[in-house]
Structures are given as C-alpha cells and as structure tokens.
Design an enzyme around this catalytic site. Structure first.
Site, PDB file in Angstrom:
ATOM      1  N   ASP A  42      83.384  54.377  51.951  1.00  0.00           N
ATOM      2  CA  ASP A  42      84.162  53.258  52.496  1.00  0.00           C
ATOM      3  C   ASP A  42      84.493  53.642  53.929  1.00  0.00           C
ATOM      4  OD1 ASP A  42      85.800  51.137  53.002  1.00  0.00           O
ATOM      5  OD2 ASP A  42      87.157  51.478  51.328  1.00  0.00           O
ATOM      6  N   GLY A  97      92.989  54.704  47.635  1.00  0.00           N
ATOM      7  CA  GLY A  97      92.626  55.169  46.306  1.00  0.00           C
ATOM      8  C   GLY A  97      92.257  54.149  45.269  1.00  0.00           C
ATOM      9  N   CYS A 108      86.287  58.918  52.342  1.00  0.00           N
ATOM     10  CA  CYS A 108      87.310  58.064  52.970  1.00  0.00           C
ATOM     11  C   CYS A 108      88.051  57.322  51.858  1.00  0.00           C
ATOM     12  CB  CYS A 108      86.701  57.095  53.967  1.00  0.00           C
ATOM     13  SG  CYS A 108      85.633  57.865  55.201  1.00  0.00           S
ATOM     14  N   CYS A 133      85.229  46.845  55.311  1.00  0.00           N
ATOM     15  CA  CYS A 133      85.996  45.608  55.127  1.00  0.00           C
ATOM     16  C   CYS A 133      85.991  44.792  56.417  1.00  0.00           C
ATOM     17  CB  CYS A 133      87.412  45.904  54.656  1.00  0.00           C
ATOM     18  SG  CYS A 133      88.336  47.065  55.682  1.00  0.00           S
TER      19      CYS A 133
END
Length: 431
Positions: A312, A251, A247, A365
């Site tokens: 992620d 980048g 994922c 996150c």
C-alpha cells in the site's frame, strides 16, 4: 484556551473558524487541527458537533463556495486573508448547506469576526457578504460539483478520469459519507448496527463515534473503506502462507490478512502509526498471527522471501477526499509530483522480497494515472514482474471497476460511495 465570555453560538463559530484557518495555514490534517485547538475542546459536545459539521461541510464544498462568494466581491476570493476567508466559508456553509437560520448564521458569524482580533477590521466585509448570501445563492447552485476542488486538483482528475469520472468523485465527496466497517461476521454486524452489507466483509453504517458502538471493544469489526478492503481480498493469501504487508499502518489490511490464517509481517516506518496497528491487533485478538516491524521498505530485508506481498504505497491520497476533504486544500501540485519516484522504488524493493512465482498486489488510494497505471507499466519486466490480471468475479461488489488491462480502479458510481483506489496484481516470474 476557552472563551467563557462569549455566547455559545459565537464561541462555536470562532472555534470553527480558527480550525479552518489552521487547515489553510499549517496544512495539517483536519483531525490534527481539531485535536490541538483548545477553544474547540472546551466547547460542550453538542457545540463541538456543530463546529465539526461546519468545518467539514465547508471543506467539502470549498471551491463552489468560492464561486458563490465571488459574486459579492470586487476582488478574487483567493486574495482575501485566509482567516477572513475561513469566516466567509463558514457563514455561507450555514446558509447554503446546513440550513442554519439566517439571523444566527449572519449575526453570530459576524460577532465571531469581531471577537477575533485579526479579523475585527474585516467584520464589515463579512457582514456585507453574508447578508447578500441570504438573498442569493444562484451562482453556488449553478457551479458544477467538480468545481468543489482547487483548480489544480480538478485538472488532475480530468487528466486521469475524464469529466464523468471527475464528476463521480465530486458527487461522492459532497454527499455525507457513510462509515464503512470490515467485519468477520458482516451479516451480524449489519443487523446489530442497522447497516447494510455492501461487499464481502464490508458493512456500511451511518457515521457515528465508533468506539461507542456495539462490537468495537470486542474487536468484532474495524473501520475500513470498502474499496480499501478490496486489495487484501484480491491478494487472497492462503493459510500459513508468508505474507508481507508493506506500509502497513494504520492496519486495516493487516487485520484482513491475519484473519485468513496467513503468517503476516506488518512493516511500517512510522513508530507512532505502528502503535495503532498493535492496538487494533490486540483489540481483535489477531496479534499472535502478526509480527509488527518498524522499518523502511527500501532498506529492510525479510527473514525469508514471501509467498505474497501487499504494498500500500505512499501516495497523494486524492482518492479519499470524501472522508478527508481537507486533502485537496493542504496538498500542492508540486508536492504530489514526487510520489511516482517513491512508488517505483518501493515496488522494486517489494519485488526483491518476493519468491519466484509469488504474487504482489500494489495499491494506492488515488486515481491519478501517474501513481497507478503508469507506475505498474514502468515496472513490468523489472525483477521479472508480470501483470496477473484481476478478474471481475474476484471483485464481488466492484466487478465494474476492473479495467481492460486487468487492474482495478474504484470510482464511485450512482449510489455506491467509496474511496478511489488503484489496485494491480503482479507475479514474479519463475527462474
């Protein structure tokens, strides 16, 4: 379309109101709403800046604005048409947060309401509320910071973080956010851009249009929240290790991993977002160290088992509201409940790609326990995974974020403003 027949102040407020209404109606990101609004794009740059400032500040303060406006209404704010609510938010934002002179905030917002056919009949209501708002802001000022979100978001944070943690997140959101950069020469970047090094490799600067700043075109740094950069630091790949970045888009972590000298495979299922990864790799001169692959974590098979993996995982992104305040208003409580199952499947798939003895860093996150701690605790033992506790010395700048279990939860604290990430490191048992 442009509105050349409107005075600049009215046109600016009308464009801002339509963007805010689009956020409410389409539940698209703020960047998407700005980029597709012709009236906004037709404004002069200085007016675009003011429109953007109004919209972003309104979304940061939204729940508190509703409480303040509610004092002047005989019905719930949520019962008002979204287009009218957008105008009210923008009007009181000018008065209570941006310091706009009252005559301009009231007069030109009311004129914008009259210029918008679907709100014309409500222009009297807008005028009455804004005139009252020029005289009284006590309810807005008395409303706690954590009430800035919709009630369901507030409740989610209370469950996961308690009142103090929720208040810390809200305080970080309400403040004007700094821009964080990751740099291979942080001291030089901080000096060049008049910023400050806030963690190894991370520099904080005043928000700006990044593509105009020194060093951007040369690839000397890239935009990345300091808390987001922590995950790759914890993985700490060695030179020539085989590392999977799952994922990977947009980048930032891929660039960090490549800069260590590791052999990186960056996988993502979005072709469009992978183009941004390729652009960043080209700009920074790191493209020859990364294979960019379009694929799905659950179905893709790596050419060899990896030494290390950074996952992620898809998540609610509720830890990024200080930079993307619209997230609280475009998501729903029902929508975010599905993330945990996806995260568990992705973690299982990632574990199967890992060498025995290899390490895997899982990050999201969001501070929600359901997407962080509970996902990890459910996975322990699956595919032979065990927790590899993170130690405070590995988290320079975030030592206080290490939990008793050895995970990391980056809640803003005091003058430290950053996103809220959950990070855990696992290892696959040796067979």
């Amino acid at each position: 379309m442009n509105t050349p027949d409107l005075a600049p102040g009215i046109a600016t407020r009308l464009a801002a109101a339509k963007i805010l209404h689009s956020v409410f109606k389409t539940r698209r990101s703020l960047d998407d709403c700005f980029s597709t609004n012709g009236e906004y794009s037709g404004l002069p740059p200085v007016d675009q800046g003011f429109a953007r400032a109004m919209v972003i500040e309104a979304l940061r303060q939204g729940g508190r604005l509703d409480h303040g406006i509610g004092e002047f209404l005989d019905r719930p704010v949520t019962g008002i048409d979204p287009d009218v609510r957008a105008l009210l938010w923008l009007g009181v934002t000018q008065l209570w947060s941006l310091g706009t002179p009252a005559h301009a905030a009231v007069g030109e917002t009311v004129a914008a309401a009259k210029s918008w056919p679907q709100t014309r009949k409500a222009s009297g209501l807008v005028n009455a509320v804004l005139r009252k708002a020029t005289l009284s802001r006590e309810t807005f000022d008395a409303t706690p910071a954590e009430k800035t979100w919709p009630d369901w978001v507030h409740d989610e944070f209370l469950r996961s973080l308690g009142l103090d943690g929720a208040r810390a997140l809200a305080a970080a959101q309400i403040d004007q956010p700094q821009l964080h950069l990751t740099s291979l020469e942080p001291d030089v970047t901080a000096q060049t851009l008049d910023g400050a090094v806030i963690a190894p490799g991370s520099v904080a600067i005043t928000s700006a249009r990044v593509d105009t700043l020194p060093g951007f075109q040369e690839g000397r740094w890239w935009v990345q929240d300091a808390a987001a950069a922590l995950a790759a630091r914890i993985l700490a790949p060695g030179e020539d290790e085989c590392v999977l970045d799952l994922c990977a888009a947009p980048g930032g972590k891929t660039l960090q991993l490549a800069a260590t000298g590791a052999r990186v495979i960056a996988l993502d299922r979005s072709k469009n977002r992978l183009e941004r990864v390729r652009e960043n790799l080209d700009r920074t001169g790191l493209a020859d160290r990364v294979d960019v692959i379009h694929g799905d974590v659950e179905t893709w098979t790596p050419p060899v088992l990896a030494d290390a993996i950074l996952l992620d995982a898809p998540c609610s992104a509720l830890g990024t509201l200080r930079r993307h305040p619209e997230g609280a208003w475009i998501k729903s409580e029902r929508e975010i409940q599905g993330y945990r199952a996806v995260q568990a499947r992705f973690l299982d798939a990632a574990a199967a790609m890992l060498k025995p003895g290899g390490r895997l860093v899982y990050c999201v996150c969001t501070p929600r326990r359901e997407e962080g701690l509970e996902v990890i605790e459910s996975a322990l033992g699956d595919e032979g995974l065990v927790r590899d506790p993170i130690r405070p010395p590995e988290c320079n700048g975030f030592e206080g974020s290490v939990t008793a279990a050895g995970d990391v939860l980056t809640i803003p604290n005091g003058d430290k403003r950053h996103d809220a990430f959950f990070i855990s490191r696992l290892r696959r048992r040796l067979k």
